[in-house]
Design a protein around this motif. Sequence first.
Motif, PDB file in Angstrom:
ATOM      1  N   MET A  11       0.840  -1.205   0.000  1.00 32.68           N
ATOM      2  CA  MET A  11       0.000   0.000   0.000  1.00 32.68           C
ATOM      3  C   MET A  11       0.870   1.248   0.000  1.00 32.68           C
ATOM      4  N   THR A  12       1.931   1.240   0.795  1.00 30.95           N
ATOM      5  CA  THR A  12       2.861   2.374   0.813  1.00 30.95           C
ATOM      6  C   THR A  12       3.404   2.643  -0.577  1.00 30.95           C
ATOM      7  N   ARG A  13       3.827   1.610  -1.266  1.00 34.09           N
ATOM      8  CA  ARG A  13       4.387   1.786  -2.610  1.00 34.09           C
ATOM      9  C   ARG A  13       3.338   2.299  -3.585  1.00 34.09           C
ATOM     10  N   GLU A  14       2.120   1.786  -3.484  1.00 34.02           N
ATOM     11  CA  GLU A  14       1.065   2.204  -4.401  1.00 34.02           C
ATOM     12  C   GLU A  14       0.696   3.673  -4.192  1.00 34.02           C
ATOM     13  N   VAL A  15       0.572   4.080  -2.935  1.00 36.42           N
ATOM     14  CA  VAL A  15       0.233   5.479  -2.661  1.00 36.42           C
ATOM     15  C   VAL A  15       1.366   6.394  -3.120  1.00 36.42           C
ATOM     16  N   ALA A  16       2.599   5.997  -2.872  1.00 35.96           N
ATOM     17  CA  ALA A  16       3.732   6.814  -3.318  1.00 35.96           C
ATOM     18  C   ALA A  16       3.731   6.970  -4.833  1.00 35.96           C
ATOM     19  N   ALA A  17       3.406   5.916  -5.543  1.00 36.39           N
ATOM     20  CA  ALA A  17       3.343   5.996  -7.002  1.00 36.39           C
ATOM     21  C   ALA A  17       2.222   6.929  -7.451  1.00 36.39           C
ATOM     22  N   ALA A  18       1.076   6.869  -6.763  1.00 35.35           N
ATOM     23  CA  ALA A  18      -0.044   7.743  -7.120  1.00 35.35           C
ATOM     24  C   ALA A  18       0.282   9.202  -6.826  1.00 35.35           C
ATOM     25  N   VAL A  19       0.927   9.471  -5.695  1.00 31.20           N
ATOM     26  CA  VAL A  19       1.324  10.840  -5.363  1.00 31.20           C
ATOM     27  C   VAL A  19       2.318  11.364  -6.401  1.00 31.20           C
ATOM     28  N   THR A  20       3.270  10.534  -6.768  1.00 30.69           N
ATOM     29  CA  THR A  20       4.267  10.931  -7.761  1.00 30.69           C
ATOM     30  C   THR A  20       3.609  11.233  -9.104  1.00 30.69           C
ATOM     31  N   SER A  21       2.653  10.393  -9.510  1.00 31.56           N
ATOM     32  CA  SER A  21       1.950  10.596 -10.778  1.00 31.56           C
ATOM     33  C   SER A  21       1.154  11.896 -10.754  1.00 31.56           C
ATOM     34  N   ALA A  22       0.452  12.154  -9.647  1.00 30.84           N
ATOM     35  CA  ALA A  22      -0.322  13.395  -9.549  1.00 30.84           C
ATOM     36  C   ALA A  22       0.587  14.609  -9.543  1.00 30.84           C
ATOM     37  N   ALA A  23       1.739  14.494  -8.872  1.00 28.35           N
ATOM     38  CA  ALA A  23       2.684  15.607  -8.800  1.00 28.35           C
ATOM     39  C   ALA A  23       3.274  15.932 -10.171  1.00 28.35           C
ATOM     40  N   GLU A  24       3.352  14.949 -11.034  1.00 29.24           N
ATOM     41  CA  GLU A  24       3.834  15.203 -12.389  1.00 29.24           C
ATOM     42  C   GLU A  24       2.833  16.025 -13.193  1.00 29.24           C
ATOM     43  N   ARG A  25       1.573  15.946 -12.825  1.00 27.77           N
ATOM     44  CA  ARG A  25       0.517  16.663 -13.550  1.00 27.77           C
ATOM     45  C   ARG A  25       0.240  18.042 -12.964  1.00 27.77           C
ATOM     46  N   ILE A  26       0.497  18.215 -11.666  1.00 29.55           N
ATOM     47  CA  ILE A  26       0.202  19.477 -10.996  1.00 29.55           C
ATOM     48  C   ILE A  26       1.502  20.046 -10.435  1.00 29.55           C
ATOM     49  N   PRO A  27       1.985  21.167 -10.950  1.00 26.05           N
ATOM     50  CA  PRO A  27       3.220  21.760 -10.417  1.00 26.05           C
ATOM     51  C   PRO A  27       2.966  22.484  -9.102  1.00 26.05           C
ATOM     52  N   GLY A  28       4.051  22.895  -8.470  1.00 25.92           N
ATOM     53  CA  GLY A  28       3.938  23.691  -7.260  1.00 25.92           C
ATOM     54  C   GLY A  28       4.080  22.871  -5.999  1.00 25.92           C
ATOM     55  N   PRO A  29       3.769  23.488  -4.853  1.00 26.81           N
ATOM     56  CA  PRO A  29       3.946  22.813  -3.566  1.00 26.81           C
ATOM     57  C   PRO A  29       2.971  21.656  -3.375  1.00 26.81           C
ATOM     58  N   LEU A  30       3.359  20.739  -2.493  1.00 21.01           N
ATOM     59  CA  LEU A  30       2.533  19.595  -2.120  1.00 21.01           C
ATOM     60  C   LEU A  30       2.175  19.689  -0.639  1.00 21.01           C
ATOM     61  N   ALA A  31       0.970  19.254  -0.320  1.00 18.10           N
ATOM     62  CA  ALA A  31       0.528  19.138   1.069  1.00 18.10           C
ATOM     63  C   ALA A  31      -0.148  17.787   1.207  1.00 18.10           C
ATOM     64  N   ILE A  32       0.269  16.985   2.179  1.00 14.88           N
ATOM     65  CA  ILE A  32      -0.190  15.601   2.283  1.00 14.88           C
ATOM     66  C   ILE A  32      -0.919  15.394   3.602  1.00 14.88           C
ATOM     67  N   THR A  33      -2.120  14.846   3.515  1.00 15.40           N
ATOM     68  CA  THR A  33      -2.893  14.508   4.702  1.00 15.40           C
ATOM     69  C   THR A  33      -3.567  13.161   4.495  1.00 15.40           C
ATOM     70  N   GLY A  34      -4.131  12.633   5.559  1.00 11.15           N
ATOM     71  CA  GLY A  34      -4.851  11.369   5.507  1.00 11.15           C
ATOM     72  C   GLY A  34      -5.422  11.090   6.881  1.00 11.15           C
ATOM     73  N   HIS A  35      -6.387  10.192   6.923  1.00 18.66           N
ATOM     74  CA  HIS A  35      -7.134   9.946   8.157  1.00 18.66           C
ATOM     75  C   HIS A  35      -6.968   8.500   8.609  1.00 18.66           C
ATOM     76  N   SER A  36      -6.612   8.303   9.871  1.00 20.21           N
ATOM     77  CA  SER A  36      -6.526   6.980  10.501  1.00 20.21           C
ATOM     78  C   SER A  36      -5.452   6.147   9.797  1.00 20.21           C
ATOM     79  N   ALA A  37      -5.826   5.053   9.131  1.00 11.39           N
ATOM     80  CA  ALA A  37      -4.825   4.325   8.354  1.00 11.39           C
ATOM     81  C   ALA A  37      -4.251   5.220   7.263  1.00 11.39           C
ATOM     82  N   GLY A  38      -5.073   6.121   6.742  1.00 10.61           N
ATOM     83  CA  GLY A  38      -4.573   7.099   5.781  1.00 10.61           C
ATOM     84  C   GLY A  38      -3.624   8.097   6.416  1.00 10.61           C
TER      85      GLY A  38
END
Length: 262
Positions: free
Chosen positions: A106-133
């Motif tokens: 799950m860690t690897r999958e989320v990291a890949a998704a964050v990386t993919s989204a970051a390639e599409r949206i420039p600028g700063p990143l802010a990361i949050t999640g709830h409980s297991a997230g």
Amino acid sequence: MLYQVKDWDDAYANGIHIPRGEDFPAQWEAAAAAFRATARREELSSGDLFLPDTTPKGLAVFIHGGFWMRTSPAAWSHLAAGPLARGWAVAMPAYTLAPRARISQMTREVAAAVTSAAERIPGPLAITGHSAGGHLAARMICDDGTLPDAVAARVRCCLPISPLGDLRPMMRTAMNDTLAIGDAEAAAESPVLLAPCADIPVTTWVGAAERPEFIRQARLLADIWAGLGAATDCVIEPGRHHYDIIEPLTLPDSPMTRTLLA
């Protein structure tokens, strides 16, 4: 007063300790469906990307919870409303749930998704999640190469909400029949046992009416990472429980949303 957990399943049980807790899932799904009906949405390789009406100021990431076993991003879409209203794009990654996947996957999958989204949206990143997230949000900024260096360097805030930063107590619950966490995975995937990336402010956020274990876990992550040089805070919000602690993300001017995007 001494604090000791004798019933680990009850210590991490939420719904039975929240008035009308059984009503919340349907409320979340209805709010998420209504939001998705009008939002600008694109698909990620796994999950959703919501876009503001103007050029995004940056990318916020929300990672859903469910004890790594339940729900999907679609049930939480409405939580993008606050950051969207402030002009940020919002990514909500999906990840394979247990027992089909281990937490390390799950860690690897989320990291890949964050990386993919970051390639599409420039600028700063802010990361949050709830409980297991919240666990996975903290896991994204561990200094072990989880995110590529160029992506991690863009992270301006990590805000784990009611995070499970230490996986070892999960091994004492009946949930571990499904999660199958062992000593090695707990050591490798518990943020409290890892060092954070440098120069990323971390605010853990938890409700004062939550189960004591969630409050302890939120404090633990902030305290340990402060001891490793991170700038940390732990907000214990009065009156909030595990199911309504996330509601401020729907509001653009809530203290939670402002902290995330600061």
